[in-house]
Design a protein around this motif. Structure first.
Motif, PDB file in Angstrom:
ATOM      1  N   GLY A   1       2.067 100.227  39.431  1.00  0.00           N
ATOM      2  CA  GLY A   1       3.304  99.628  38.990  1.00  0.00           C
ATOM      3  C   GLY A   1       3.088  98.408  38.123  1.00  0.00           C
ATOM      4  O   GLY A   1       1.969  97.941  37.965  1.00  0.00           O
ATOM      5  N   GLN A   2       4.131  97.923  37.560  1.00  0.00           N
ATOM      6  CA  GLN A   2       4.085  96.738  36.720  1.00  0.00           C
ATOM      7  C   GLN A   2       3.680  95.528  37.537  1.00  0.00           C
ATOM      8  O   GLN A   2       4.108  95.344  38.666  1.00  0.00           O
ATOM      9  N   GLN A   3       2.819  94.660  36.962  1.00  0.00           N
ATOM     10  CA  GLN A   3       2.381  93.457  37.639  1.00  0.00           C
ATOM     11  C   GLN A   3       2.903  92.250  36.887  1.00  0.00           C
ATOM     12  O   GLN A   3       2.616  92.081  35.704  1.00  0.00           O
ATOM     13  N   VAL A   4       3.696  91.432  37.570  1.00  0.00           N
ATOM     14  CA  VAL A   4       4.143  90.182  36.984  1.00  0.00           C
ATOM     15  C   VAL A   4       3.809  89.061  37.952  1.00  0.00           C
ATOM     16  O   VAL A   4       4.008  89.183  39.149  1.00  0.00           O
ATOM     17  N   MET A   5       3.264  87.982  37.404  1.00  0.00           N
ATOM     18  CA  MET A   5       2.872  86.834  38.193  1.00  0.00           C
ATOM     19  C   MET A   5       3.819  85.689  37.904  1.00  0.00           C
ATOM     20  O   MET A   5       4.210  85.469  36.757  1.00  0.00           O
ATOM     21  N   GLN A   6       4.184  84.951  38.942  1.00  0.00           N
ATOM     22  CA  GLN A   6       5.073  83.823  38.779  1.00  0.00           C
ATOM     23  C   GLN A   6       4.389  82.552  39.233  1.00  0.00           C
ATOM     24  O   GLN A   6       3.664  82.535  40.224  1.00  0.00           O
ATOM     25  N   ILE A   7       4.662  81.483  38.528  1.00  0.00           N
ATOM     26  CA  ILE A   7       4.207  80.153  38.924  1.00  0.00           C
ATOM     27  C   ILE A   7       5.305  79.144  38.675  1.00  0.00           C
ATOM     28  O   ILE A   7       6.118  79.322  37.754  1.00  0.00           O
ATOM     29  N   PRO A   8       5.385  78.094  39.511  1.00  0.00           N
ATOM     30  CA  PRO A   8       4.599  77.910  40.727  1.00  0.00           C
ATOM     31  C   PRO A   8       5.137  78.753  41.874  1.00  0.00           C
ATOM     32  O   PRO A   8       6.196  79.366  41.747  1.00  0.00           O
ATOM     33  N   GLN A   9       4.432  78.789  42.987  1.00  0.00           N
ATOM     34  CA  GLN A   9       4.904  79.525  44.142  1.00  0.00           C
ATOM     35  C   GLN A   9       5.987  78.739  44.876  1.00  0.00           C
ATOM     36  O   GLN A   9       6.930  79.300  45.410  1.00  0.00           O
ATOM     37  N   TYR A  10       5.812  77.421  44.899  1.00  0.00           N
ATOM     38  CA  TYR A  10       6.788  76.532  45.536  1.00  0.00           C
ATOM     39  C   TYR A  10       7.059  75.350  44.611  1.00  0.00           C
ATOM     40  O   TYR A  10       6.184  74.926  43.866  1.00  0.00           O
ATOM     41  N   GLN A  11       8.277  74.812  44.686  1.00  0.00           N
ATOM     42  CA  GLN A  11       8.639  73.627  43.918  1.00  0.00           C
ATOM     43  C   GLN A  11       9.667  72.828  44.712  1.00  0.00           C
ATOM     44  O   GLN A  11      10.702  73.374  45.104  1.00  0.00           O
ATOM     45  N   GLY A  16      19.044  66.504  40.899  1.00  0.00           N
ATOM     46  CA  GLY A  16      19.227  65.895  39.592  1.00  0.00           C
ATOM     47  C   GLY A  16      18.034  66.094  38.665  1.00  0.00           C
ATOM     48  O   GLY A  16      18.172  65.948  37.444  1.00  0.00           O
ATOM     49  N   GLU A  17      16.870  66.406  39.234  1.00  0.00           N
ATOM     50  CA  GLU A  17      15.704  66.683  38.410  1.00  0.00           C
ATOM     51  C   GLU A  17      15.786  68.107  37.858  1.00  0.00           C
ATOM     52  O   GLU A  17      16.535  68.938  38.346  1.00  0.00           O
ATOM     53  N   ASP A  18      14.984  68.358  36.831  1.00  0.00           N
ATOM     54  CA  ASP A  18      14.929  69.690  36.249  1.00  0.00           C
ATOM     55  C   ASP A  18      13.885  70.546  36.969  1.00  0.00           C
ATOM     56  O   ASP A  18      12.994  70.033  37.656  1.00  0.00           O
ATOM     57  N   PHE A  19      13.989  71.849  36.786  1.00  0.00           N
ATOM     58  CA  PHE A  19      13.098  72.820  37.432  1.00  0.00           C
ATOM     59  C   PHE A  19      12.818  73.958  36.459  1.00  0.00           C
ATOM     60  O   PHE A  19      13.711  74.412  35.735  1.00  0.00           O
ATOM     61  N   THR A  20      11.561  74.396  36.435  1.00  0.00           N
ATOM     62  CA  THR A  20      11.197  75.549  35.602  1.00  0.00           C
ATOM     63  C   THR A  20      10.255  76.461  36.369  1.00  0.00           C
ATOM     64  O   THR A  20       9.329  75.994  37.033  1.00  0.00           O
ATOM     65  N   THR A  21      10.486  77.747  36.264  1.00  0.00           N
ATOM     66  CA  THR A  21       9.592  78.753  36.814  1.00  0.00           C
ATOM     67  C   THR A  21       9.195  79.707  35.702  1.00  0.00           C
ATOM     68  O   THR A  21       9.986  79.987  34.795  1.00  0.00           O
ATOM     69  N   TYR A  22       7.939  80.168  35.761  1.00  0.00           N
ATOM     70  CA  TYR A  22       7.377  80.978  34.700  1.00  0.00           C
ATOM     71  C   TYR A  22       6.948  82.346  35.243  1.00  0.00           C
ATOM     72  O   TYR A  22       6.435  82.457  36.360  1.00  0.00           O
ATOM     73  N   CYS A  23       7.122  83.338  34.420  1.00  0.00           N
ATOM     74  CA  CYS A  23       6.770  84.710  34.774  1.00  0.00           C
ATOM     75  C   CYS A  23       5.857  85.249  33.673  1.00  0.00           C
ATOM     76  O   CYS A  23       6.199  85.162  32.486  1.00  0.00           O
ATOM     77  N   ASN A  24       4.708  85.801  34.068  1.00  0.00           N
ATOM     78  CA  ASN A  24       3.731  86.270  33.090  1.00  0.00           C
ATOM     79  C   ASN A  24       3.274  87.684  33.388  1.00  0.00           C
ATOM     80  O   ASN A  24       3.045  88.045  34.547  1.00  0.00           O
ATOM     81  N   SER A  25       3.139  88.465  32.314  1.00  0.00           N
ATOM     82  CA  SER A  25       2.670  89.842  32.428  1.00  0.00           C
ATOM     83  C   SER A  25       1.480  90.048  31.495  1.00  0.00           C
ATOM     84  O   SER A  25       1.399  89.437  30.436  1.00  0.00           O
ATOM     85  N   SER A  26       0.575  90.916  31.889  1.00  0.00           N
ATOM     86  CA  SER A  26      -0.571  91.234  31.031  1.00  0.00           C
ATOM     87  C   SER A  26      -0.206  92.285  29.990  1.00  0.00           C
ATOM     88  O   SER A  26      -0.954  92.520  29.040  1.00  0.00           O
ATOM     89  N   THR A  27       0.936  92.929  30.174  1.00  0.00           N
ATOM     90  CA  THR A  27       1.367  93.963  29.241  1.00  0.00           C
ATOM     91  C   THR A  27       2.719  93.596  28.631  1.00  0.00           C
ATOM     92  O   THR A  27       3.458  92.769  29.176  1.00  0.00           O
TER      93      THR A  27
END
Lengths: 110, 113
Positions: A1-11, A16-27
Motif C-alpha cells: 500500500g501507499q506509504q506516507v510519513m508524518q512529522i512531528p508525531q506529537y506537538q 494562540g501559537e501556530d502549528f504545522t504538520t507535514y506529510c511526505n511520500s516517496s512516490t
C-alpha cells in the motif's frame, strides 16, 4: 500500500501559537486528503488536494500540496483548544484505497 | 440522513474466539472500507468492498474476512483472535471507488483478553 510519513508525531503548543504538520511520500500522489480525529472520536474529513502546488484555506487552517505532489502540509494559525486532536494525511494507492499516515497529535495548552 | 453506523460499540473476546463487526454505510454510498486502528496509531487499511466484492486488501492475514450485502452494509469477521487484534475497528463509506472522501463510523472497540 501507499506509504506516507508524518512529522512531528506529537506537538504541544500554547493557545494562540501556530502549528504545522507535514506529510511526505516517496512516490508521486494523485491526491491527498486530511482528516482530524478528536480524542475518543473517529476521523473526520477536512479537505482533499489534487493539483500540484495547490493551497486551500479553511478559516485558520491552510493546506498545501507540494509542486512535485510528494508532500503536503497543514498549518493552523493561532491555535485554539478546539483544535486538539490528531491530524492524519491519507493518500490513495492505484486502486483508490486510502492509506493513512502516522498522524500528528496536537495538544493545545490554555 | 443517517451517517455511518457500526455495531457493537464495544466488544470483549478471549483469544481464539471469532468476532463479527457490522457496518451500515451513509445513505447513498455504495463502497465500504474497513480499517484497524491500534492505540496511538493511524488507521490501517484492511480491505474495501464494492458491488459485494472485495476490491483490494491491505497487509492483513486471512483470519480477517468480510462481506458486503446487496443493501451495501458490510461485515468484518476475525477468526482465531489474538491479543494483538485488540484495536478500534473503523468502517468508512464512500461513493464508488473514485477517491471520494471517506465518512467514518464511530468504530467498534475490540478487546481481546
Amino acid at each position: 500500500g501507499q506509504q506516507v510519513m508524518q512529522i512531528p508525531q506529537y506537538q504541544h503548543v500554547q493557545e494562540g501559537e501556530d502549528f504545522t504538520t507535514y506529510c511526505n511520500s516517496s512516490t508521486t500522489l494523485s491526491n491527498i486528503q486530511w482528516y482530524k480525529q478528536r480524542p475518543g472520536g473517529h476521523p473526520v474529513f477536512l479537505i482533499q488536494l489534487v493539483k500540484s502546488g495547490e493551497v486551500k484555506k479553511q478559516k485558520r487552517l491552510t493546506f498545501q500540496f507540494g509542486e512535485a505532489k510528494k508532500n503536503s502540509s497543514l498549518h493552523i494559525t493561532a491555535t485554539q483548544t478546539t483544535d486538539v486532536g490528531t491530524y492524519f494525511c491519507a493518500a490513495p494507492n492505484t486502486g483508490n484505497q486510502f492509506y493513512f499516515g502516522t498522524g500528528t497529535s496536537l495538544t493545545v495548552i490554555p | 440522513d443517517a451517517g455511518v453506523t457500526q455495531s457493537p460499540t464495544h466488544l470483549i473476546k478471549t483469544r481464539g474466539q471469532q468476532v463479527t463487526l457490522r457496518c451500515s454505510p451513509k445513505s447513498g454510498h455504495d463502497t465500504v472500507s474497513w480499517y484497524q486502528q491500534a492505540l496511538g496509531q493511524g488507521p490501517q487499511f484492511i480491505f474495501q468492498y464494492y458491488e459485494e466484492e472485495e476490491r483490494q486488501r491491505g497487509n492483513f492475514p486471512d483470519r480477517f474476512s468480510g462481506h458486503q450485502f446487496p443493501n451495501y452494509s458490510s461485515e468484518l469477521n476475525v477468526n482465531a483472535l489474538l491479543l494483538g487484534d485488540s484495536a478500534l475497528y473503523l468502517c468508512a463509506s464512500s461513493y464508488r471507488d473514485s477517491g471520494e472522501k471517506l465518512f467514518f463510523g464511530s468504530g467498534t472497540q475490540l478487546s481481546v483478553l
